[in-house]
Structures are given as structure tokens and as C-alpha cells.
Motif scaffolding. Structure first.
Motif, PDB file in Angstrom:
ATOM      1  N   GLU A  39     -29.406  44.933 -65.953  1.00  0.00           N
ATOM      2  CA  GLU A  39     -28.729  45.737 -66.610  1.00  0.00           C
ATOM      3  C   GLU A  39     -30.083  46.765 -67.099  1.00  0.00           C
ATOM      4  OE1 GLU A  39     -29.302  43.325 -70.783  1.00  0.00           O
ATOM      5  OE2 GLU A  39     -31.434  44.379 -70.864  1.00  0.00           O
ATOM      6  N   LYS A  50     -27.607  38.145 -64.728  1.00  0.00           N
ATOM      7  CA  LYS A  50     -27.657  39.515 -65.150  1.00  0.00           C
ATOM      8  C   LYS A  50     -28.154  40.931 -64.862  1.00  0.00           C
ATOM      9  CE  LYS A  50     -26.048  41.065 -69.960  1.00  0.00           C
ATOM     10  NZ  LYS A  50     -25.912  40.588 -71.535  1.00  0.00           N
ATOM     11  N   HIS A  75     -24.376  48.278 -75.328  1.00  0.00           N
ATOM     12  CA  HIS A  75     -23.456  48.729 -74.622  1.00  0.00           C
ATOM     13  C   HIS A  75     -22.792  49.780 -74.530  1.00  0.00           C
ATOM     14  CE1 HIS A  75     -23.644  45.050 -73.297  1.00  0.00           C
ATOM     15  NE2 HIS A  75     -23.718  45.058 -72.633  1.00  0.00           N
ATOM     16  N   HIS A  85     -24.809  46.332 -66.299  1.00  0.00           N
ATOM     17  CA  HIS A  85     -24.444  46.723 -67.419  1.00  0.00           C
ATOM     18  C   HIS A  85     -25.589  47.884 -67.663  1.00  0.00           C
ATOM     19  CE1 HIS A  85     -22.662  43.323 -68.904  1.00  0.00           C
ATOM     20  NE2 HIS A  85     -22.858  42.754 -67.832  1.00  0.00           N
TER      21      HIS A  85
END
Length: 151
Positions: free
Chosen positions: A90, A88, A43, A13
Motif C-alpha cells: 500500500e 500486501k 482506499h 493499494h
């Protein structure tokens, strides 16, 4: 007509974040019911420049305003457990954004709270990711852009 993009081969992300300053204070966000904070932003969408994404997110979260994207602050790459044993990943692009001292800053989203804290008190807050907090405190002291990564 908007361009079409290939589906992602990755689940990384890209996030645009603001060190939203108002005088000597910084605005922090948190999801209601949680005890940790994060920087305003969100985002980046396909084909959207990072700074444009940041302005869009600020308009969505806080509302229209006189946001001056003043400078690039740094990048913080973060890998962390999400849910169900999944991770996750990012990459946060962080910019300094100044707003006039008299401007009212309040959340437009029911699930987000905003607080304004003195820059010197930032160490007292659970700002995530931790690497970003450490780098931001150093940036407040020396003004040097940073690149931080966690694994």
C-alpha cells in the motif's frame, strides 16, 4: 455516466490517511479486538482525487463534520504480510486534517474504535506502519513532509 477504468495490473493499494488533529491531540483508529492503531482514512477509488477520497472516508468512518484538510504531511509506502503467506502493498498519502476542539469524534462503523491521544504520547502507541509512526513523530517536531518506504 462514470468513466470505465482498465482492470489493475497491480495489487498496490492507494490509501488516503488523516493526521486528524483536535487541538494538541491526534485521533487514532483500531479494529475492535486488535492491539495496534492506524490513521483514519481508506482506499482511493478509481478516478477519485486523493483528498476527495479522504473526505469521503472521514464522512463514512466519523460522520459529517467541519474537516479542514490543512496540508500534505507525507507518503509512506508499506509492504507487509497479509494472510495465507501473501503480501500486501500500500501507498499511504497522509494529510493534516484539523477539526474544531469542541467537535465530537466517534466511530460510525461498528468494527472501528477511535481514540484521541496527546501528540507527545504518540510514541507510546503501536501505530502502524512503524515507518509511518517514526516519520509522523519527526513531522510533529519539524513540520517537514516525508517519504518513507518499507520492503
Amino acid at each position: 455516466m462514470a468513466p470505465s477504468f482498465l482492470p489493475p495490473d497491480s495489487h498496490i493499494h492507494i490509501i488516503a490517511r488523516a493526521v486528524l488533529t483536535q487541538g494538541k491531540k491526534i485521533v487514532l483508529c483500531r479494529m475492535k479486538g486488535h492491539d495496534y492503531f492506524f490513521l483514519p482514512g481508506g482506499h482511493v477509488e478509481d478516478g477519485e482525487p486523493t483528498r476527495a477520497a479522504l473526505l469521503r472516508e472521514l464522512h463514512e468512518e466519523i460522520g459529517p463534520g467541519d474537516y479542514n484538510i490543512w496540508s500534505f504531511v507525507g507518503i509512506c509506502e508499506n509492504v507487509f504480510p497479509a494472510k495465507d503467506g501473501l503480501m500486501k502493498h500500500e501507498i499511504n498519502f497522509v494529510f493534516r486534517v484539523d477539526v474544531p476542539e469542541g467537535a465530537v469524534i466517534a466511530s460510525r462503523e461498528d468494527h472501528i474504535e477511535l481514540i484521541s491521544v496527546p501528540q507527545g504520547d504518540l510514541a507510546e502507541y503501536d501505530l502502524r506502519p512503524a515507518e509511518l509512526k517514526k516519520a509522523l513523530i519527526q513531522w510533529l517536531e519539524d513540520g517537514e513532509p516525508f517519504f518513507e518506504e518499507s520492503a
